[in-house]
Design an enzyme around this catalytic site. Structure first.
Site, short mmCIF file in Angstrom:
data_model
loop_
_atom_site.label_atom_id
_atom_site.label_comp_id
_atom_site.label_asym_id
_atom_site.label_seq_id
_atom_site.Cartn_x
_atom_site.Cartn_y
_atom_site.Cartn_z
CG ASP A 31 -100.31 -36.67 47.51
OD1 ASP A 31 -100.71 -35.61 46.84
OD2 ASP A 31 -99.95 -37.49 46.49
CG ASN B 191 -103.45 -30.71 50.99
OD1 ASN B 191 -103.36 -31.37 51.96
ND2 ASN B 191 -102.72 -29.53 50.73
CG HIS C 93 -104.67 -26.57 48.51
ND1 HIS C 93 -103.80 -27.93 48.67
CD2 HIS C 93 -105.14 -26.39 47.50
CE1 HIS C 93 -103.88 -28.16 47.54
NE2 HIS C 93 -104.62 -27.23 46.67
CB THR D 285 -91.60 -27.44 38.51
OG1 THR D 285 -91.26 -28.59 38.55
CG2 THR D 285 -90.53 -26.37 38.98
CG ASN E 36 -98.32 -28.89 42.30
OD1 ASN E 36 -97.43 -29.00 43.60
ND2 ASN E 36 -98.80 -29.79 41.63
CD1 TRP E 37 -94.75 -23.62 38.66
CD2 TRP E 37 -96.22 -21.93 39.02
NE1 TRP E 37 -94.17 -22.63 39.57
CE2 TRP E 37 -94.98 -21.69 39.59
CE3 TRP E 37 -97.39 -21.06 39.29
CZ2 TRP E 37 -94.91 -20.71 40.45
CZ3 TRP E 37 -97.14 -20.06 40.10
CH2 TRP E 37 -95.88 -19.62 40.62
NE ARG F 199 -102.36 -29.70 41.48
CZ ARG F 199 -102.34 -30.36 42.73
NH1 ARG F 199 -103.08 -29.87 43.70
NH2 ARG F 199 -101.77 -31.59 42.93
CB SER G 206 -93.43 -36.80 42.99
OG SER G 206 -94.44 -37.82 43.06
CD GLU H 57 -84.23 -46.41 56.07
OE1 GLU H 57 -84.87 -47.25 55.86
OE2 GLU H 57 -82.77 -46.66 55.85
#
Ligand code: FPP
Length: 234
Positions: free
Chosen positions: A24, A26, A41, A70, A72-73, A75, A191, A202
């Site tokens: 996480d 970028n 990215h 899923t 992120n589509w 964006r 997430s 852990e």
């Protein structure tokens, strides 16, 4: 005071066999530098390549990284296209090198949502790298709940709903569950990543943005893992 980092190349302390990574930060990394998002990215992809090297060096056999959820589509299309493009470039130009290094690729998620060309490249990459001894699982269009629902459905069709049968239907199968999950970028949550597989993982968090994640921090995570007491509820 900074914690001591131990360069344990002789692997004398306990190693996770498998690490999950939530890469996480970028976009924030790009924004801080006034760069376009895709540069963040691209820098993230470079970090992933380094992590593959460090994992081999320090005796971690399997990595599962969260490259695209899923959610992120939703964006901007431009960003989604840029991430797919990074993937396609890697699949076209870097697979032979991964195969030579003994890395076996496994794509985890709803691959059917990608273009036919990308799906074909994924299939080809898995075929070319299939004899590798170290796995790189790349979670793309991945959601842990969707994975679990599908696994339960498949187990049910076979008339055998047990922990063992569901585990065998997960998209990550046969990669073992991650003993350690690393998340960069400052948030402390999973997430929807590897919900079933993380039951006894852990968790290790850092504020560092993914493109800045360094070898020192990687070793810090391994060192912290080595001294954690894992009793699995006993
Ligand atoms: C999360 O940071 C990262 C992503 C959604 C994309 C991850 C992609 C890569 C590491 C590069 C491509 C690699 C492959 C294998 C395709 P974010 O964008 O949510 O950053 P933010 O938290 O700063 O908004």
């Amino acid at each position: 005071m900074a914690k001591q980092v131990v360069d344990n190349t002789d692997n004398t302390f306990v190693r996770p066999t498998c690490i999950g990574i939530i890469m996480d930060g970028n976009r924030r990394w790009a924004k801080k530098r006034e760069l376009p998002t895709y540069k963040g990215h691209a820098a993230g992809k470079d970090t992933l390549k380094k992590v593959i090297e460090w994992s081999s060096t320090y005796g971690v056999q399997h990595i599962v990284c969260y490259a695209f959820s899923t959610e992120n589509w939703t964006r901007p299309q431009e960003e989604v296209t840029a991430i797919e493009q990074l993937l396609v470039e890697g699949l076209k130009h870097e697979v032979t090198e991964l195969a030579e290094k003994g890395i076996k690729l496994l794509f985890i998620g709803e691959r059917e949502r990608f273009s036919t060309e990308t799906q074909e490249l994924m299939r080809h990459a898995e075929e070319v790298t299939q004899t590798g001894t170290h796995t790189l699982g790349i979670a793309l269009s991945y959601g842990g709940r969707a994975e679990l629902a599908q696994a339960a459905q498949r187990a049910s069709v076979k008339g055998d709903i047990t922990e063992e049968s569901i585990a065998k239907e997960l998209w990550t199968y046969p990669i073992p569950d991650p003993e350690l999950i690393i998340r960069t970028g400052g948030q402390q949550r999973l997430s929807n990543f590897l919900l079933w597989q993380s039951a006894y993982s852990e968790l290790w968090f850092t504020d560092t943005l993914w493109p800045d994640f360094s070898k020192d921090e990687f070793l810090q995570a391994l060192g912290d893992f080595a001294v954690r007491k894992r009793n699995f509820g006993a």
